[in-house]
Design a protein around this motif. Structure first.
Motif, mmCIF file in Angstrom:
data_model
loop_
_atom_site.group_PDB
_atom_site.id
_atom_site.type_symbol
_atom_site.label_atom_id
_atom_site.label_comp_id
_atom_site.label_asym_id
_atom_site.label_seq_id
_atom_site.Cartn_x
_atom_site.Cartn_y
_atom_site.Cartn_z
ATOM 1 N N SER A 162 0.828 -1.204 0.000
ATOM 2 C CA SER A 162 0.000 0.000 0.000
ATOM 3 C C SER A 162 0.862 1.254 0.000
ATOM 4 C CB SER A 162 -0.924 -0.015 1.221
ATOM 5 O OG SER A 162 -1.685 1.173 1.295
ATOM 6 N N LEU A 163 1.920 1.269 0.835
ATOM 7 C CA LEU A 163 2.801 2.438 0.892
ATOM 8 C C LEU A 163 3.494 2.652 -0.444
ATOM 9 C CD1 LEU A 163 3.883 4.619 2.839
ATOM 10 C CD2 LEU A 163 5.745 3.058 3.415
ATOM 11 N N GLU A 164 3.937 1.577 -1.061
ATOM 12 C CA GLU A 164 4.606 1.694 -2.355
ATOM 13 C C GLU A 164 3.643 2.169 -3.442
ATOM 14 O OE1 GLU A 164 8.428 -1.159 -2.504
ATOM 15 O OE2 GLU A 164 6.510 -2.188 -2.813
ATOM 16 N N SER A 165 2.396 1.695 -3.399
ATOM 17 C CA SER A 165 1.439 2.102 -4.426
ATOM 18 C C SER A 165 1.085 3.583 -4.305
ATOM 19 C CB SER A 165 0.166 1.250 -4.330
ATOM 20 O OG SER A 165 -0.552 1.537 -3.145
ATOM 21 N N GLU A 166 1.108 4.126 -3.082
ATOM 22 C CA GLU A 166 0.752 5.527 -2.879
ATOM 23 C C GLU A 166 1.912 6.480 -3.098
ATOM 24 O OE1 GLU A 166 -1.910 6.729 0.241
ATOM 25 O OE2 GLU A 166 -2.262 4.639 0.814
ATOM 26 N N LEU A 167 3.133 6.075 -2.685
ATOM 27 C CA LEU A 167 4.250 7.002 -2.706
ATOM 28 C C LEU A 167 5.390 6.603 -3.628
ATOM 29 C CD1 LEU A 167 4.564 7.896 1.104
ATOM 30 C CD2 LEU A 167 3.394 9.162 -0.699
ATOM 31 N N GLY A 168 5.515 5.316 -3.933
ATOM 32 C CA GLY A 168 6.607 4.873 -4.775
ATOM 33 C C GLY A 168 7.434 3.801 -4.095
ATOM 34 N N GLY A 228 28.387 2.977 18.464
ATOM 35 C CA GLY A 228 27.889 4.336 18.286
ATOM 36 C C GLY A 228 26.449 4.367 17.838
ATOM 37 N N VAL A 229 25.956 5.578 17.676
ATOM 38 C CA VAL A 229 24.595 5.797 17.190
ATOM 39 C C VAL A 229 24.613 5.869 15.668
ATOM 40 C CG1 VAL A 229 22.779 7.555 16.996
ATOM 41 C CG2 VAL A 229 23.633 6.901 19.243
ATOM 42 N N SER A 230 23.670 5.203 15.062
ATOM 43 C CA SER A 230 23.458 5.361 13.623
ATOM 44 C C SER A 230 21.964 5.407 13.345
ATOM 45 C CB SER A 230 24.121 4.228 12.827
ATOM 46 O OG SER A 230 23.400 3.028 12.987
ATOM 47 N N LEU A 231 21.621 5.850 12.147
ATOM 48 C CA LEU A 231 20.222 6.034 11.775
ATOM 49 C C LEU A 231 19.796 5.003 10.742
ATOM 50 C CD1 LEU A 231 20.105 9.909 11.259
ATOM 51 C CD2 LEU A 231 19.321 8.629 13.258
ATOM 52 N N GLY A 232 18.553 4.568 10.870
ATOM 53 C CA GLY A 232 17.875 3.844 9.812
ATOM 54 C C GLY A 232 16.862 4.778 9.172
ATOM 55 N N LEU A 233 16.799 4.790 7.850
ATOM 56 C CA LEU A 233 15.913 5.701 7.118
ATOM 57 C C LEU A 233 15.098 4.902 6.122
ATOM 58 C CD1 LEU A 233 18.667 8.363 6.259
ATOM 59 C CD2 LEU A 233 17.082 8.444 8.196
ATOM 60 N N LEU A 234 13.787 5.131 6.093
ATOM 61 C CA LEU A 234 12.920 4.471 5.122
ATOM 62 C C LEU A 234 12.305 5.516 4.213
ATOM 63 C CD1 LEU A 234 10.478 1.537 5.555
ATOM 64 C CD2 LEU A 234 9.615 3.649 4.533
ATOM 65 N N TRP A 235 12.607 5.370 2.941
ATOM 66 C CA TRP A 235 12.047 6.253 1.926
ATOM 67 C C TRP A 235 10.976 5.498 1.153
ATOM 68 C CZ3 TRP A 235 14.277 11.163 1.488
ATOM 69 C CH2 TRP A 235 15.494 11.341 2.141
ATOM 70 N N ALA A 236 9.884 6.182 0.864
ATOM 71 C CA ALA A 236 8.863 5.659 -0.044
ATOM 72 C C ALA A 236 8.757 6.663 -1.182
ATOM 73 C CB ALA A 236 7.525 5.501 0.660
ATOM 74 N N GLY A 237 9.228 6.274 -2.352
ATOM 75 C CA GLY A 237 9.352 7.254 -3.419
ATOM 76 C C GLY A 237 10.363 8.307 -3.006
ATOM 77 N N GLU A 238 9.950 9.583 -3.043
ATOM 78 C CA GLU A 238 10.828 10.682 -2.653
ATOM 79 C C GLU A 238 10.592 11.145 -1.228
ATOM 80 O OE1 GLU A 238 13.271 11.803 -4.626
ATOM 81 O OE2 GLU A 238 12.645 10.145 -5.919
ATOM 82 N N ARG A 239 9.697 10.472 -0.495
ATOM 83 C CA ARG A 239 9.330 10.928 0.835
ATOM 84 C C ARG A 239 10.007 10.085 1.912
ATOM 85 N NH1 ARG A 239 5.243 14.077 2.422
ATOM 86 N NH2 ARG A 239 4.230 13.891 0.377
ATOM 87 N N LEU A 240 10.602 10.762 2.896
ATOM 88 C CA LEU A 240 11.156 10.067 4.055
ATOM 89 C C LEU A 240 9.995 9.774 5.007
ATOM 90 C CD1 LEU A 240 13.662 9.051 5.578
ATOM 91 C CD2 LEU A 240 13.868 11.335 6.586
ATOM 92 N N ALA A 241 9.647 8.491 5.147
ATOM 93 C CA ALA A 241 8.450 8.110 5.896
ATOM 94 C C ALA A 241 8.737 7.660 7.314
ATOM 95 C CB ALA A 241 7.694 7.006 5.152
ATOM 96 N N ALA A 242 9.976 7.235 7.628
ATOM 97 C CA ALA A 242 10.297 6.769 8.977
ATOM 98 C C ALA A 242 11.793 6.890 9.210
ATOM 99 C CB ALA A 242 9.844 5.327 9.185
#
Length: 386
Positions: A162-168, A228-242
């Motif tokens: 669903s997320l991919e169909s809406e945002l990419g 150390g601290v590092s980040l996980g990033l989830l992109w859907a299309g061009e939008r950073l969602a989480a």
């Protein structure tokens, strides 16, 4: 009291190579101390940021037998980095650490407050944290969870589509050390704290600085290069969602501060990020993914092991305890158990306030806000709004 123990209180910048080597030897001698919070790297970095930081070195017959990193807030001793420190205890060989009351005596403090204590306690409330263990990798773990909780994971697979169909297309990056993205995550967490009425642990400033330092501080010779601290990033299309900030060390990956764009909550972007993080990190050698305290319902679908910790306050009797008991008794008159829930809620809120805030004025302000928030949540509206 353990016989023959003495204690030296050192500033964190006196953590030299010899003491660090002894520290690592004690960690090897106690498998319970596996979290990255226990590594000397955490104390070296946090010690330069956290107000009131110190290291207690416990010795017997001239030999270092225990190390306790901590911070002082007035007359109270707390674990170093609290309230961000999810695991803490005396760095000592298995069975050699003092209990909490003994430690308070050695530190000559009238009050010792802990929330995720590992080791002998002698007092306090037992709590549990939960982990996803992947000794055989992600695919084996996921196959087992898919069998146990098929409906839940089918739902998450639908959410992904669903997320991919809406945002990419979905793209996940782990291991990011981007200061701008970390500030974006902190801003999302602060908005969440405002919305829920919880104490804003980043308002004090040093907590934000600590996360940045844990992300950017260079490792010294002999230290864990993956710590150390590092980040996980989830992109859907061009939008950073989480986004999620995690603390890494050894083979443990401690999920720490998650946040997601609330506009896409129905697609569970935070859950999808955690799943993809585990898949990618497992391929890189990470084997234990720590979700922190149990309680949130979703964690049961992911976690297959538990760790026992202790929450406790060791304090000399005083007026504060008597007033708290009287207030709880009065609140019980408004409904069974309300007083106990109110008192527990205030305890957790106060623990965060006390650890974060370094001045009496800031602590009093935090208490006023926390008391109002707890009353609104737990009392009948006619009472809370009176």
């Amino acid at each position: 009291m353990p016989a023959g123990l003495t204690v030296d209180i050192l500033p964190p910048d006196q953590l030299d190579a010899g003491l660090a080597a002894r520290w690592r030897a004690l960690l090897v001698a106690n498998p319970a101390l596996t979290s990255p919070y226990f590594q000397p790297e955490f104390t070296r970095i946090a010690g330069g940021i956290v107000p009131g930081a110190a290291v207690a070195v416990l010795q017997r017959a001239g030999e270092v037998v225990g190390i306790f990193p901590h911070q002082r807030r007035g007359r109270t001793v707390l674990p170093l980095g609290a309230p961000l420190n999810d695991y803490h205890g005396v760095i000592a060989a298995a069975g050699e650490a003092p209990e909490l009351a003994q430690l308070a005596h050695l530190l000559r403090t009238p009050r010792l407050s802990v929330g995720g204590w590992i080791g002998p306690a002698g007092a306090g409330e037992a709590r549990a944290t939960v982990q996803a263990a992947m000794p055989d990798g992600f695919d084996r773990w996921y196959a087992d969870r898919r069998v146990a909780f098929g409906k839940y994971f089918k739902d998450k697979e639908r959410a992904r589509r669903s997320l991919e169909s809406e945002l990419g297309p979905i793209r996940v990056e782990i291991g990011a050390r981007d200061a701008g993205r970390l500030d974006e995550l902190i801003a999302l967490k602060r908005e969440q704290y405002r919305h829920t009425g919880r104490h804003d642990v980043f308002a004090c400033g040093w907590t934000r600085d600590l996360l940045h330092a844990l992300m950017s501080a260079p490792r010294q010779p002999g230290e864990d290069p993956r710590f150390g601290v590092s980040l996980g990033l989830l992109w859907a299309g061009e939008r950073l969602a989480a986004l999620e900030a995690s603390l890494l060390g050894g083979d443990e990956y401690h999920f720490w501060f998650p946040a997601y764009d609330p506009r896409w909550a129905r697609c569970s972007p935070g859950i999808l990020l955690s799943m993809d993080t585990m898949r990618l990190a497992s391929a890189g050698g990470w084997r234990v993914f720590d979700y922190g305290y149990e309680g949130e319902g979703y964690k049961k679908y992911f976690c297959d092991q538990r760790r026992s910790v202790t929450e406790a306050v060791i304090a000399r009797p005083g007026l504060g305890a008597a007033v708290g008991a009287a207030a709880a008794a009065m609140l019980d008159l408004t409904g069974p158990g309300r007083g106990a829930r109110f008192r527990q809620s205030l305890h957790h809120r106060w623990a965060a306030i006390e650890a974060c805030e370094t001045t009496p004025v800031a602590r009093l302000r935090g208490v006023a806000v926390a008391t109002r928030a707890a009353a609104v949540r737990l009392l009948p509206s006619s009472v809370a709004n009176a």
